[in-house]
Design an enzyme around this catalytic site. Structure first.
Site, PDB file in Angstrom:
ATOM      1  N   HIS A 546      13.111 -72.880  60.778  1.00 45.35           N
ATOM      2  CA  HIS A 546      12.779 -72.804  59.360  1.00 45.35           C
ATOM      3  C   HIS A 546      12.008 -71.521  59.026  1.00 45.35           C
ATOM      4  O   HIS A 546      10.941 -71.578  58.422  1.00 45.35           O
ATOM      5  CB  HIS A 546      11.916 -74.001  58.946  1.00 45.35           C
ATOM      6  N   HIS A 590      11.136 -80.246  55.742  1.00 52.77           N
ATOM      7  CA  HIS A 590      12.363 -79.521  56.066  1.00 52.77           C
ATOM      8  C   HIS A 590      12.792 -78.794  54.794  1.00 52.77           C
ATOM      9  O   HIS A 590      13.017 -79.428  53.759  1.00 52.77           O
ATOM     10  CB  HIS A 590      13.438 -80.492  56.560  1.00 52.77           C
TER      11      HIS A 590
END
Length: 613
Positions: A546, A590
């Site tokens: 990420h 997320h």
């Protein structure tokens, strides 16, 4: 979160080769020579999560010509990305850029992979489809950091509702929407399909019921609470994972945004297999053209945007293109022989990712996915079921349940999170052996994997050019700076202790123990000293893939930013950034959902600034 056995790789490879045969598709070009023109109103660099949103929304105005330039391949019929369960096998494959970090000093000098999407849909085709919105606090913090109320929760929510639609999971009737807070309310009527897990596992309700038991007992100071919907503004709690899928198939930015527009609008062109080498200055400090190529030493083609160039190449690609264009720290550019066109000192800085550690347990169960991964006949029959009916194990992600928590040590002035409704750590539970990083799939046995991650890390790194030669075909230096801030180590240690507490709840121990013992190196670390656990962390830590922050937005008075609150690159004209690189801080979740939100927000800003319909 698994690795295929050697006997299964040929099976999957043959499937992939069959899907990569040329497919005729209107307005999809494979060479710059095929383009009908070299001049467009808008050029979007990168057909990833946010870039496809922008392409769709801008092409709604039929008077404007839009071009999307994508380095990677067409996503059509590629099973590797269509099959939800195959998400963990996308890194270091044909749909990945195959980046890696520089040696990480706090990880014993290890380098780790940096998977990024090399395909239409970008990294929305690589991740494990976890669908998070983030908390109210995150967006309100962005509004505060940029001085722009347009980034606050209340302003963002109408855009969020345009992104996704919650759909039923027809193959998992044990997961109806909870009556207390129907997840359809935290979605909207957008093109991305979102559902609960499409295949039930034995651990799902063990996790849910453990959370409810620990919450009722007050264990951990009440930090183990259950939540019906972690996307309703408060992201704290354990519960069923919403995932970006529908009908047993991944829902990506390509399937949701790009292909519908490409197949119905004549004003949208997409060019694949082509990399943007740099931006070109068309007048002093105005960059409304791009130079593209299909190989490092191949011919260069200049494409011009009469209105804007939109960089949506992601947290790795966007800063690299800016740096190659001479937009970045002047002294650093001089070291690799790039002439400075604008000294913007924080391009490539503030690179940050979510670190994680995987822990493994042998379990009393024969319903984990381990046998499916190891046995070629079982693997083949499971794949055939998915191909024929979109059912079975492969119709869903490998993680059905997750939990977000805050840690006691994170409170106060040193708290890196955006607020009390945002997490510090995350626990993910997988019904099998999740072979990520350097870990290999065991030849026998059945396993539970518990993943501990830090979602509000403090450690930062940077991206710099390794060389000016080869343009974007030469990978940059990617330094995450993992565990360089003590908070991250403290947080992940706390996450591991919380996992111990969680796995001692009644659903794991009664009527008979579900867990036999910790497995592998984790067996030594779990029952050892704090030093043993720290050694395990440094040896095994990777990231959740990420990366954000390398072109972060800030207020006009904040010199640490690269983009302003309207996502325009500071100090120059003609270039806007719309991707995860603009986040002022990493979302404590997320981030695919927030990146889609950036895409919708960026499209809105472009339309406003250019008077588009």
């Amino acid at each position: 979160m698994f690795s295929l056995s050697r006997s299964m790789k040929p099976l999957l490879s043959l499937t992939l080769l069959a899907t990569l045969l040329p497919i005729s598709q209107a307005a999809l070009f494979t060479s710059p020579d095929q383009l009908p023109t070299t001049e467009y109103d808008f050029i979007i660099v990168g057909a990833g999560t946010a870039g496809n949103v922008v392409a769709n929304r801008l092409s709604e105005d039929s008077s404007k010509r839009i071009l999307v330039v994508e380095a990677g391949i067409d996503d059509t019929n590629v099973e590797l990305i269509e099959v939800p369960f195959f998400g963990p096998n996308t890194p270091q494959s044909i749909v990945d850029w195959n980046y890696s970090t520089t040696p990480q000093s706090a990880l014993n000098g290890r380098t780790i992979p940096v998977p990024r999407g090399f395909v239409l849909g970008g990294s929305s085709n690589l991740h494990y489809m976890v669908w998070n919105q983030a908390s109210e606090d995150l967006y309100d913090s962005y509004a505060q950091k940029t001085g722009d109320s347009g980034w606050a929760w209340e302003a963002i929510m109408p855009l969020w509702k345009k992104i996704s639609t919650f759909v039923a999971s027809p193959n998992n009737p044990s997961l109806p929407p909870p009556p207390a807070n129907n997840p359809s309310l935290s979605n909207g009527n957008g093109p991305v399909q979102v559902n609960f897990a499409n295949f039930a596992t034995d651990i799902d309700f063990r996790v849910v019921n453990s959370s409810k038991e620990l919450e009722a007992s007050g264990a951990g100071g009440g930090r183990f609470k259950f939540t019906d919907d972690m996307n309703a503004g408060d992201s704290i709690g354990f519960g069923f994972n919403q995932e970006s899928a529908g009908g047993g198939t991944r829902s990506s930015s390509a399937t949701a945004y790009l292909h519908p527009a490409l197949n119905s609008r004549s004003n949208l062109d997409v060019l694949i297999h082509t990399q943007v080498m740099k931006l070109k200055e068309t007048s002093p400090l105005t960059f409304t053209a791009v130079e593209v190529a299909q190989s490092a030493d191949g011919p260069l083609t200049t494409l011009t945007a009469t209105s804007e160039v939109v960089l949506s190449a992601g947290s790795i690609g966007t800063p690299q293109i800016l740096l190659l264009s001479g937009i970045g720290p002047k002294d650093e550019l001089a070291q690799v022989g790039v002439e400075s066109t604008f000294d913007l000192s924080h391009v490539g800085k503030h690179l940050i990712d979510h670190p994680l550690v995987l822990t493994y347990y042998s379990v009393n169960s024969n319903t984990t996915f381990d046998d499916t991964i190891r046995q070629s006949d079982l693997f083949a029959s499971t794949l055939e079921l998915w191909e024929d009916e979109r059912k079975g194990l492969f119709s869903t992600s490998s993680t059905n349940v997750i939990g977000f928590m805050r840690i006691p040590q994170g409170e106060g002035a040193n708290d890196p999170s955006s607020g009390p409704r945002s997490a510090h750590i995350e626990l993910l539970f997988t019904n099998g052996f999740a072979a990520l990083g350097d870990t290999k799939q065991p030849d026998e046995g059945h396993f539970l994997t518990v993943i501990a991650a830090v979602v509000s890390p403090k450690s930062e790194g940077s991206l710099t050019l390794a060389s000016a030669e080869g343009g974007t075909f030469t990978h940059p230096n990617i330094d995450y700076g993992l565990l360089t801030n003590e908070f991250d180590l403290v947080a992940i240690q706390q996450a591991l202790r919380d996992a111990d507490t969680f796995l001692n709840a009644t659903p794991w121990t009664s009527p008979s123990p579900y867990i036999i013992a910790p497995f592998g190196d984790w067996a030594i670390a779990r029952d050892g000293t704090d030093a043993d656990r720290e050694a395990y962390i440094r040896k095994n830590l990777i990231t959740v893939y990420h990366p954000v922050g390398t072109a972060k937005m800030s207020s006009d008075s904040d010199a640490t930013g690269v983009t302003d609150s309207r996502l325009r690159v500071k100090g120059i004209k003609g270039v806007r950034v719309v991707d995860a690189s603009i986040f002022p801080s990493i979302p404590e979740c997320h981030p695919q959902g927030p990146v889609y939100t950036v895409g919708e927000k960026g499209a809105q800003l472009i339309k406003e600034d250019h008077g588009l319909a």
